[in-house]
Design a protein around this motif. Structure first.
Motif, PDB file in Angstrom:
ATOM      1  N   CYS A   1       0.862  -1.185   0.000  1.00 29.73           N
ATOM      2  CA  CYS A   1       0.000   0.000   0.000  1.00 29.73           C
ATOM      3  C   CYS A   1       0.902   1.240   0.000  1.00 29.73           C
ATOM      4  O   CYS A   1       0.779   2.101  -0.843  1.00 29.73           O
TER       5      CYS A   1
ATOM      6  N   ARG B   1       3.560  -1.039  -7.475  1.00 32.44           N
ATOM      7  CA  ARG B   1       2.735  -0.011  -6.852  1.00 32.44           C
ATOM      8  C   ARG B   1       3.255   0.289  -5.448  1.00 32.44           C
ATOM      9  O   ARG B   1       3.857  -0.574  -4.809  1.00 32.44           O
TER      10      ARG B   1
ATOM     11  N   LYS C   1       0.086   9.298   1.039  1.00 31.46           N
ATOM     12  CA  LYS C   1      -1.069   8.459   1.358  1.00 31.46           C
ATOM     13  C   LYS C   1      -2.257   9.295   1.837  1.00 31.46           C
ATOM     14  O   LYS C   1      -2.129  10.046   2.805  1.00 31.46           O
TER      15      LYS C   1
ATOM     16  N   HIS D   1      -8.492  -3.118  -2.285  1.00 32.81           N
ATOM     17  CA  HIS D   1      -9.273  -2.100  -1.575  1.00 32.81           C
ATOM     18  C   HIS D   1     -10.764  -2.436  -1.608  1.00 32.81           C
ATOM     19  O   HIS D   1     -11.520  -1.949  -0.778  1.00 32.81           O
TER      20      HIS D   1
ATOM     21  N   GLU E   1      -2.317  -5.323  -3.652  1.00 31.71           N
ATOM     22  CA  GLU E   1      -1.379  -5.032  -2.567  1.00 31.71           C
ATOM     23  C   GLU E   1      -0.717  -6.325  -2.070  1.00 31.71           C
ATOM     24  O   GLU E   1      -1.393  -7.327  -1.803  1.00 31.71           O
TER      25      GLU E   1
ATOM     26  N   ASP F   1      -2.848  -0.831   5.450  1.00 28.30           N
ATOM     27  CA  ASP F   1      -3.558  -1.895   4.715  1.00 28.30           C
ATOM     28  C   ASP F   1      -2.921  -3.291   4.790  1.00 28.30           C
ATOM     29  O   ASP F   1      -3.015  -4.066   3.818  1.00 28.30           O
TER      30      ASP F   1
ATOM     31  N   GLN G   1      -5.263  -6.449   4.079  1.00 23.39           N
ATOM     32  CA  GLN G   1      -5.666  -6.817   2.716  1.00 23.39           C
ATOM     33  C   GLN G   1      -4.460  -7.126   1.831  1.00 23.39           C
ATOM     34  O   GLN G   1      -4.625  -7.425   0.644  1.00 23.39           O
TER      35      GLN G   1
HETATM   36 MN    MN Z   1      -3.964   0.692   0.329  1.00 21.14          MN
END
Ligand code: MN
Ligand code: PEP
Length: 333
Positions: A102, A126, A131, A272, A298, A309, A312
């Motif tokens: 993330c 990524r 953020k 997400h 992610e 995050d 996830q």
């Molecule tokens: Mn994220």
């Protein structure tokens, strides 16, 4: 309205049509196609009187555009757009995988995860340096230092970089370092930021807003394209609904809906949408099956200690499994 030129129209004839459109008080944007060039008229609030335009040399026909969006529409560009970004093509039907944490947390973290995702076939790394966090007390990203780390990731791995800009200031910095500039869900209707992104040379990954309809999302993409940037990739990342079994509700119907009315490539962010790692693989399967042009996922080597995050983020082994499944699914489709 769209002014369609004849197959053998010359560059001068195209120029003359654009000049006439300007004289009428609008803008003409040429959209070169495989067969012929079409010129899209933008800036008009209603129908344009087209008799003068139809009479110009090289003009085949004029077609009214029925949608409020024009440059993103299939009415003005009938074939799907394929974007070429630093050697990768997006929109060909071959899914492009963008993966990473993330947030960029440190050089070591970014390089470790980049090596993992590269080894298993990701083409784009990524990681957010800026953020947009719900809480002002949460980790806000490393800022420019994070961008420098991403630059190192690119140099060391050859992966392309996608990273988010959250305002005009960070956009200037991100534009310098990123291969693809992400505009996040929270900023999908930040029209001044969209206009600035439209003035850049870098392609934009435009995420869907939490509560945006397909038309609102496409109008946001139109803002970027109307400023002269043709490089827009859409990203479905889940929307807000009454369902609380996932962080957001992944709207897989958005993919065929977008493909019906727009030529832009569209990818899916299952991370997400799900908010939990055990749903990321099944949702990815769905995304590939409905025709997404890629995934934004992610991944973290130590999600329990991730600064954002972690819940996830896929474990490296899960990312390996995801890549295996994407390949298998693609072959069987
Ligand atoms: Mn994220
Ligand atoms: C992200 O990609 O890390 C992110 C913040 O996404 P979104 O804008 O979809 O919430």
């Amino acid at each position: 309205m769209l002014v369609v030129m004849k197959n053998d129209a010359t560059a001068e004839q195209v120029e003359a049509v654009i000049a006439e459109i300007q004289r009428l008080g609008f803008r003409g944007v040429p959209m070169p196609g495989a067969q012929r060039t079409a010129i899209c008229i933008i800036g008009n609030k209603g129908p344009v009187e087209d008799t003068g335009l139809r009479a110009l040399p090289g003009v085949k026909e004029t077609i009214p555009v029925t949608k409020p969006y024009k440059l993103v529409s299939r009415e003005t560009h009938t074939e799907p757009s394929v974007l070429t970004i630093g050697g990768i093509k997006i929109g060909t039907g071959e899914p492009v995988i963008m993966a990473g944490p993330c947030a960029v947390e440190s050089e070591e973290q970014a390089l470790t995860i980049a090596a993992i995702v590269k080894e298993h076939g990701a083409q784009v790394f990524r990681g957010g340096a800026f953020k947009p966090r719900t809480s002002p007390y949460a980790f806000q990203g490393l800022g420019e230092k994070g961008l420098k780390i991403l630059d190192k990731v690119r140099r060391e791995t050859g992966l392309l970089i996608v990273t988010e800009a959250i305002d005009s200031e960070s956009l200037t910095a991100v534009e310098k370092y990123a291969d693809i500039v992400q505009i996040g869900a929270r900023n999908m209707q930040n029209y001044s930021l969209l206009r600035l992104a439209g003035q850049m040379k870098k392609p934009v990954l435009l995420k869907r807003g939490f509560a945006a309809t397909i038309d609102e999302w496409l109008m946001a993409a139109e803002y970027i394209m109307s400023e002269g940037n043709p490089g827009v990739i859409l990203c479905e990342r889940g929307i807000r609904t009454f369902a609380d079994n996932t962080r957001n509700t992944l709207d897989l119907s958005a993919i065929p809906s977008i493909k019906e009315v727009s030529h832009l490539p569209i990818i899916v962010d299952p991370s997400h949408a799900a908010g939990r790692r055990d749903y990321v693989i099944p949702l990815s399967r769905g995304a590939i099956a409905v025709g997404a042009d890629g995934l934004l996922v992610e991944v973290h080597h130590d999600p329990a200690h991730a600064l954002s995050d972690g819940m996830q983020s896929l474990y490296p082994e899960q990312f390996t499994e995801l890549m295996r499944e994407v390949k298998r699914l693609k072959n069987c489709l």
